[in-house]
Design an enzyme around this catalytic site. Structure first.
Site, PDB file in Angstrom:
ATOM      1  N   LYS A 125       1.681  -0.161  -4.323  1.00  0.00           N
ATOM      2  CA  LYS A 125       2.457   0.951  -4.864  1.00  0.00           C
ATOM      3  C   LYS A 125       3.933   0.604  -5.075  1.00  0.00           C
ATOM      4  O   LYS A 125       4.545   1.087  -6.034  1.00  0.00           O
ATOM      5  CB  LYS A 125       2.306   2.211  -4.019  1.00  0.00           C
ATOM      6  CG  LYS A 125       2.594   2.095  -2.542  1.00  0.00           C
ATOM      7  CD  LYS A 125       2.246   3.409  -1.843  1.00  0.00           C
ATOM      8  CE  LYS A 125       2.464   3.305  -0.339  1.00  0.00           C
ATOM      9  NZ  LYS A 125       1.464   2.420   0.304  1.00  0.00           N
ATOM     10  N   ASN A 148       9.424   6.345  -1.331  1.00  0.00           N
ATOM     11  CA  ASN A 148       9.049   5.431  -0.249  1.00  0.00           C
ATOM     12  C   ASN A 148       9.560   4.026  -0.495  1.00  0.00           C
ATOM     13  O   ASN A 148       9.455   3.160   0.354  1.00  0.00           O
ATOM     14  CB  ASN A 148       7.516   5.419  -0.112  1.00  0.00           C
ATOM     15  CG  ASN A 148       7.055   4.913   1.234  1.00  0.00           C
ATOM     16  OD1 ASN A 148       7.551   5.345   2.276  1.00  0.00           O
ATOM     17  ND2 ASN A 148       6.097   4.001   1.225  1.00  0.00           N
ATOM     18  N   HIS A 194      -3.822   3.529   8.191  1.00  0.00           N
ATOM     19  CA  HIS A 194      -3.154   4.684   8.795  1.00  0.00           C
ATOM     20  C   HIS A 194      -4.137   5.645   9.471  1.00  0.00           C
ATOM     21  O   HIS A 194      -3.929   6.868   9.463  1.00  0.00           O
ATOM     22  CB  HIS A 194      -2.330   5.434   7.750  1.00  0.00           C
ATOM     23  CG  HIS A 194      -1.269   4.606   7.100  1.00  0.00           C
ATOM     24  ND1 HIS A 194      -0.326   3.906   7.829  1.00  0.00           N
ATOM     25  CD2 HIS A 194      -1.021   4.341   5.789  1.00  0.00           C
ATOM     26  CE1 HIS A 194       0.475   3.263   6.995  1.00  0.00           C
ATOM     27  NE2 HIS A 194       0.065   3.498   5.755  1.00  0.00           N
TER      28      HIS A 194
END
Length: 469
Positions: A125, A148, A194
């Site tokens: 990303k 981010n 995660h």
């Protein structure tokens, strides 16, 4: 910064005072809110004090007076259990949101027509975000890149007509943005990650899917369909028939969408398939994983109305991201690549798969599993140069399969790898720092390790006569 509307003369609480937290405080205050803020870290509190933030211990907050609670994305929202402030806010009926939600509300309230491109995915990303930002700029639009990656989203310039926001969003940020509604939403891929924060991979995938839930007619949903979780999300979006769905694949021809076969980029509209051009000559986008990034970026460019030729031209001039397969020098047929961000074997596999004739610098503070999972890529390695705590274990794994030497330090590894690569008669040789390890045995972080590699390469080339190309 982007002033946040909707909280004029109302009290808003902020917990977590890293870069995004400090930007959130400033943006809320600029919009007229009364902000109370806290962080459990004394270091962060001191940094906030120095930045002029008024602190108030969260354990003493009167939740009945608080209009909204803004949580930093790194603070647990659901798993392994909600942070104590989350429990208190929810118990008082106070909404718990993050900075991306505030950004979305400010953008909607601006009525400027500024576009919002959101990029998420387990891998790729940051590169895709940077590539789209570069493409938008080269195609002549006003662009702001953040989230981010790099700048906090509320630290970006305020919306105006013709502006395109290109924002990387993590699952943590999506979880805190119930109203997120990008004009162009991109999901690259999903692999288990995660789990400590989302409980299960299914929960993780469900959070990623929320990126598309509030899209409307005229919006675009771009989805990588090469893994099962993402493909299932794409199927759901297709059934919703709200946003226009653009599937993306590497290695699989699509009747409609954007795909790459053997490095060649294709756009299929359902009526015709266009050979856009080859990605292979693009030095900063090597390997199948980068081809997926480029395909998604291309789809975003088309959704923004850019011509195919302009998009491809922008890709050709993309400088790449620091520490992510970053080409720091090339001379006499030897390319020096800084992939210091590869802190585990899976990350290192991307660079090893992208090149042949590799002189591989690996090692550092070892991760569980070592490099045994990379055995199928060892034939691409001419020789390995091992550094740090992992050197002995890596040497045992490589055994007689790959020529190797234990260098101990990065500067020696760069020197020896450059020497051996120069003597190789192949057209292109690659001195690759892709450590498959954390940096903490010798360096404070992977960025410092990558910067040191760049300096060591510069020193080697200067000693040989001439500077970095």
């Amino acid at each position: 910064m982007i002033p946040v509307p909707g909280f004029e003369k109302r009290r808003v609480a902020v917990f977590g005072l890293g870069k995004s937290g400090l930007a959130t405080v400033r943006a809320l205050e600029a919009g007229g809110a009364e902000v109370i803020a806290w962080d459990d870290s004394e270091v962060k509190r001191e940094e906030a004090r120095e930045a002029g933030v008024a602190l108030s211990d969260c354990d003493g907050w009167d939740w009945s007076s608080i209009a909204a609670f803004i949580l930093a994305p790194g603070v647990p929202l659901t798993h392994p259990e909600p942070h104590r402030t989350v429990k208190a806010a929810q118990g008082a009926g106070v909404e718990v949101i993050g900075d991306v939600e505030l950004f979305q509300r400010a953008l909607t309230a601006s009525n400027t027509g500024a576009k919002f491109v959101a990029i998420t995915g387990t891998n790729g990303k940051s590169t895709t975000t940077a590539l789209i930002g570069h493409m938008v700029r080269r195609c002549g639009s006003i662009v702001q890149v953040g989230g981010n990656i790099g700048r906090p989203v509320l630290d970006l310039d305020p919306p105006k007509t013709g502006m395109v926001y290109v924002i990387e969003v993590s699952s943590y940020q999506i979880d805190l943005a119930p109203g997120i509604a990008p004009d162009i939403a991109i999901l690259l891929n999903i692999t288990p990650d995660h789990i400590d924060r989302h409980g299960t991979v299914e929960n993780y995938a469900a959070v990623k899917a929320r990126l598309f839930a509030r899209q409307k007619e005229g919006d675009t949903a771009i989805v990588g369909v090469d893994d099962g979780y993402s493909s299932d999300i794409g199927t759901k979006i297709g059934a919703w028939r709200v946003a226009s769905l653009v599937p993306v694949s590497v290695g699989k021809a699509l009747g409609r969408g954007v795909y790459v076969i053997d490095g060649v980029l294709y756009e299929a509209t359902g009526q015709q398939t266009v050979n856009v051009g080859s990605l292979k000559p693009m030095r900063t986008l090597p390997g199948a994983h980068n081809w997926q990034n480029a395909a998604a970026a291309f789809a975003a460019g088309r959704a923004l109305g850019y011509l195919r030729e302009k998009i491809l031209s922008a890709f050709e001039s993309f400088p790449g991201l620091a520490h992510r397969m970053e080409i720091v020098a090339e001379r006499d047929g030897v390319r020096f690549v800084n992939d210091s961000k590869a802190t585990n074997a899976d990350a290192a596999s991307k660079a090893l798969a992208a090149y042949d004739n590799i002189y591989w610098i690996a090692g550092g503070k070892p991760k569980e599993g070592g490099i045994s999972s990379l055995a199928n890529l060892f034939p691409r390695v001419r020789k390995a140069y091992l550094i740090g705590e992992a050197a002995e274990d890596f040497a045992a794994t490589l055994g007689d399969t790959v020529a190797h030497e234990i260098c101990g330090t990065l500067d020696r590894a760069v020197h020896d790898a450059a020497r051996d690569a120069k003597a190789d008669t192949a057209d292109l040789k690659v001195v690759l720092l892709s450590p498959a390890c954390a940096s903490f045995d010798q360096f404070a972080n992977f960025e410092i390790r990558g910067d040191r590699f760049r300096e060591d390469v510069q020193a080697v080339l200067e000693s040989a006569g001439g500077a970095v190309v």
